[in-house]
Design a protein around this motif. Sequence first.
Motif, PDB file in Angstrom:
ATOM      1  N   LEU A 189       0.852  -1.188   0.000  1.00 52.07           N
ATOM      2  CA  LEU A 189       0.000   0.000   0.000  1.00 52.07           C
ATOM      3  C   LEU A 189       0.889   1.239   0.000  1.00 52.07           C
ATOM      4  CD1 LEU A 189      -2.842  -0.934   2.533  1.00 52.07           C
ATOM      5  CD2 LEU A 189      -2.757  -1.277   0.057  1.00 52.07           C
ATOM      6  N   ASP A 190       0.846   1.957  -1.096  1.00 50.70           N
ATOM      7  CA  ASP A 190       1.732   3.116  -1.253  1.00 50.70           C
ATOM      8  C   ASP A 190       1.043   4.351  -0.678  1.00 50.70           C
ATOM      9  OD1 ASP A 190       3.883   4.622  -1.952  1.00 50.70           O
ATOM     10  OD2 ASP A 190       3.450   4.680  -4.094  1.00 50.70           O
ATOM     11  N   THR A 191       0.865   4.350   0.627  1.00 51.53           N
ATOM     12  CA  THR A 191       0.161   5.438   1.299  1.00 51.53           C
ATOM     13  C   THR A 191       0.920   6.747   1.141  1.00 51.53           C
ATOM     14  OG1 THR A 191      -0.604   3.818   2.926  1.00 51.53           O
ATOM     15  CG2 THR A 191      -0.895   6.142   3.469  1.00 51.53           C
ATOM     16  N   GLY A 192       0.197   7.788   0.760  1.00 48.71           N
ATOM     17  CA  GLY A 192       0.818   9.081   0.560  1.00 48.71           C
ATOM     18  C   GLY A 192       1.552   9.217  -0.754  1.00 48.71           C
ATOM     19  N   ALA A 193       1.197   8.397  -1.739  1.00 43.94           N
ATOM     20  CA  ALA A 193       1.906   8.424  -3.026  1.00 43.94           C
ATOM     21  C   ALA A 193       1.794   9.772  -3.718  1.00 43.94           C
ATOM     22  CB  ALA A 193       1.368   7.333  -3.944  1.00 43.94           C
ATOM     23  N   ASP A 194       0.712  10.503  -3.468  1.00 46.36           N
ATOM     24  CA  ASP A 194       0.515  11.789  -4.130  1.00 46.36           C
ATOM     25  C   ASP A 194       1.253  12.936  -3.443  1.00 46.36           C
ATOM     26  OD1 ASP A 194      -1.080  10.674  -6.084  1.00 46.36           O
ATOM     27  OD2 ASP A 194      -2.953  11.074  -5.024  1.00 46.36           O
ATOM     28  N   CYS A 195       1.889  12.656  -2.320  1.00 46.58           N
ATOM     29  CA  CYS A 195       2.660  13.706  -1.618  1.00 46.58           C
ATOM     30  C   CYS A 195       3.931  13.092  -1.037  1.00 46.58           C
ATOM     31  CB  CYS A 195       1.815  14.343  -0.517  1.00 46.58           C
ATOM     32  SG  CYS A 195       1.110  13.157   0.662  1.00 46.58           S
ATOM     33  N   PRO A 196       4.811  12.567  -1.896  1.00 48.35           N
ATOM     34  CA  PRO A 196       5.980  11.834  -1.398  1.00 48.35           C
ATOM     35  C   PRO A 196       6.875  12.662  -0.485  1.00 48.35           C
ATOM     36  CG  PRO A 196       6.193  12.337  -3.740  1.00 48.35           C
ATOM     37  CD  PRO A 196       4.774  12.619  -3.364  1.00 48.35           C
ATOM     38  N   GLY A 197       6.979  13.949  -0.746  1.00 44.71           N
ATOM     39  CA  GLY A 197       7.831  14.773   0.099  1.00 44.71           C
ATOM     40  C   GLY A 197       7.342  14.849   1.531  1.00 44.71           C
TER      41      GLY A 197
ATOM     42  N   ASP B 216      -7.171  12.136   0.867  1.00 47.74           N
ATOM     43  CA  ASP B 216      -6.443  11.025   1.469  1.00 47.74           C
ATOM     44  C   ASP B 216      -5.528  11.598   2.548  1.00 47.74           C
ATOM     45  OD1 ASP B 216      -4.288  12.172   0.097  1.00 47.74           O
ATOM     46  OD2 ASP B 216      -4.225  10.631  -1.450  1.00 47.74           O
ATOM     47  N   VAL B 217      -4.558  10.816   2.988  1.00 47.10           N
ATOM     48  CA  VAL B 217      -3.675  11.251   4.072  1.00 47.10           C
ATOM     49  C   VAL B 217      -2.952  12.549   3.750  1.00 47.10           C
ATOM     50  CG1 VAL B 217      -3.289   8.932   4.977  1.00 47.10           C
ATOM     51  CG2 VAL B 217      -1.736   9.840   3.247  1.00 47.10           C
ATOM     52  N   CYS B 218      -2.713  12.816   2.472  1.00 43.67           N
ATOM     53  CA  CYS B 218      -1.948  14.006   2.103  1.00 43.67           C
ATOM     54  C   CYS B 218      -2.594  15.277   2.629  1.00 43.67           C
ATOM     55  CB  CYS B 218      -1.796  14.094   0.579  1.00 43.67           C
ATOM     56  SG  CYS B 218      -0.809  12.761  -0.146  1.00 43.67           S
ATOM     57  N   GLN B 219      -3.934  15.295   2.721  1.00 39.92           N
ATOM     58  CA  GLN B 219      -4.611  16.488   3.217  1.00 39.92           C
ATOM     59  C   GLN B 219      -4.146  16.868   4.620  1.00 39.92           C
ATOM     60  OE1 GLN B 219      -8.788  15.370   2.970  1.00 39.92           O
ATOM     61  NE2 GLN B 219      -9.060  16.573   1.104  1.00 39.92           N
ATOM     62  N   TRP B 220      -3.900  15.879   5.452  1.00 41.97           N
ATOM     63  CA  TRP B 220      -3.609  16.139   6.864  1.00 41.97           C
ATOM     64  C   TRP B 220      -2.125  16.273   7.171  1.00 41.97           C
ATOM     65  CZ3 TRP B 220      -6.271  18.069  10.566  1.00 41.97           C
ATOM     66  CH2 TRP B 220      -7.610  17.785  10.782  1.00 41.97           C
ATOM     67  N   LEU B 221      -1.251  15.866   6.282  1.00 38.03           N
ATOM     68  CA  LEU B 221       0.152  15.724   6.674  1.00 38.03           C
ATOM     69  C   LEU B 221       0.830  17.017   7.120  1.00 38.03           C
ATOM     70  CD1 LEU B 221       1.532  12.942   4.316  1.00 38.03           C
ATOM     71  CD2 LEU B 221       0.709  12.774   6.670  1.00 38.03           C
ATOM     72  N   PRO B 222       0.558  18.192   6.517  1.00 34.66           N
ATOM     73  CA  PRO B 222       1.208  19.403   7.048  1.00 34.66           C
ATOM     74  C   PRO B 222       0.845  19.659   8.511  1.00 34.66           C
ATOM     75  CG  PRO B 222       0.379  19.814   4.841  1.00 34.66           C
ATOM     76  CD  PRO B 222      -0.166  18.472   5.261  1.00 34.66           C
ATOM     77  N   TYR B 223      -0.436  19.521   8.849  1.00 34.00           N
ATOM     78  CA  TYR B 223      -0.850  19.723  10.238  1.00 34.00           C
ATOM     79  C   TYR B 223      -0.399  18.550  11.106  1.00 34.00           C
ATOM     80  CZ  TYR B 223      -3.784  21.034  14.220  1.00 34.00           C
ATOM     81  OH  TYR B 223      -4.234  21.400  15.467  1.00 34.00           O
TER      82      TYR B 223
ATOM     83  N   GLY C 193     -13.361  22.459   6.631  1.00 30.80           N
ATOM     84  CA  GLY C 193     -12.819  21.249   7.227  1.00 30.80           C
ATOM     85  C   GLY C 193     -11.408  21.429   7.744  1.00 30.80           C
ATOM     86  N   LEU C 194     -10.564  20.454   7.430  1.00 29.73           N
ATOM     87  CA  LEU C 194      -9.206  20.449   7.958  1.00 29.73           C
ATOM     88  C   LEU C 194      -8.380  21.636   7.490  1.00 29.73           C
ATOM     89  CD1 LEU C 194      -7.074  19.339   5.560  1.00 29.73           C
ATOM     90  CD2 LEU C 194      -8.335  17.241   5.994  1.00 29.73           C
ATOM     91  N   PHE C 195      -8.797  22.281   6.386  1.00 29.95           N
ATOM     92  CA  PHE C 195      -8.041  23.438   5.912  1.00 29.95           C
ATOM     93  C   PHE C 195      -8.168  24.628   6.853  1.00 29.95           C
ATOM     94  CE2 PHE C 195      -8.802  21.086   1.886  1.00 29.95           C
ATOM     95  CZ  PHE C 195      -7.479  20.744   1.653  1.00 29.95           C
ATOM     96  N   LEU C 196      -9.107  24.569   7.791  1.00 27.05           N
ATOM     97  CA  LEU C 196      -9.203  25.612   8.810  1.00 27.05           C
ATOM     98  C   LEU C 196      -7.984  25.633   9.724  1.00 27.05           C
ATOM     99  CD1 LEU C 196     -12.961  25.151   9.710  1.00 27.05           C
ATOM    100  CD2 LEU C 196     -11.950  27.315   8.955  1.00 27.05           C
ATOM    101  N   VAL C 197      -7.324  24.485   9.907  1.00 24.95           N
ATOM    102  CA  VAL C 197      -6.165  24.424  10.795  1.00 24.95           C
ATOM    103  C   VAL C 197      -4.862  24.160  10.047  1.00 24.95           C
ATOM    104  CG1 VAL C 197      -7.490  23.726  12.824  1.00 24.95           C
ATOM    105  CG2 VAL C 197      -6.567  21.967  11.295  1.00 24.95           C
TER     106      VAL C 197
END
Length: 257
Positions: free
Chosen positions: A37-45, A84-91, A229-233
């Motif tokens: 499962l290549d989790t976070g494939a769309d945001c590898p950095g 997916d997970v990429c949405q949350w990774l900065p926070y 949503g999550l973009f508030l934080v």
Amino acid sequence: MNRAVLRLVAVATLSMAMAACTSSSAETPEPTASAGLDTGADCPGLAEQGRRIVFGQPLGTELGGLVLGTGSTGVVLAHMAGGDVCQWLPYGRELADRGYRVLAFDFAGSGSSPGSGVSRAEQVQAAAATLRAEGASRTVLMGGSMGATSVLAATPTLNPAPAAVVALSPPTAYGDADASTAAPKITVPVFYGAGELEANFPDAARQLYNATPKTTQRQLVLAPSNQHGLFLVDPGTGEAGIRDQVKAFLDRHAPTA
């Protein structure tokens, strides 16, 4: 209300929380290293800053997740529809830097996780159990939009109960997750947030806040923003006022130590 003076609406009712609920359908899993499962494939950095795991097998599903941090207080991060997970990774990275152990995961049928018939609430329960298996002694459930509804739906049936819940722009229901039914049963501290300029979501947040028992420590914050949503934080897009309110809520109810 004078919106020019008071740009942030905060309604808080503080009281002693009632006893935690006593049942959960999620078994404690043994998280495994990512098996294809290549989790976070769309945001590898961003994804490379976390550790990939797969969990949920006792429920008959495989969920891809990324673990960040090593703290004793764990935070489940549940993403929005179409994401997916990429949405949350900065926070998530920000939380990990503050000392939390974070698990951002892909709901079944999103990102790296294959589809399944397991409910979203059960998936959130599995994520919380996985954080405990990873070493967290207590957990926080946090979600945006669809994910917010899902964490609210999961809360009354989670055992052990979460230390706190954060729901950002929660619809009252989304698919198989029904927050309006769950809200009256919530006995742990809960934070409802939304942007004042969003369509419908401020009203939904108010409705869920009002449905939550007055004996529960509950807070409602409406920010002067159209972020959703999550973009508030999010560190890049978030509204400073609501970010500060969420941080204060976590420091009060689920500190890192």
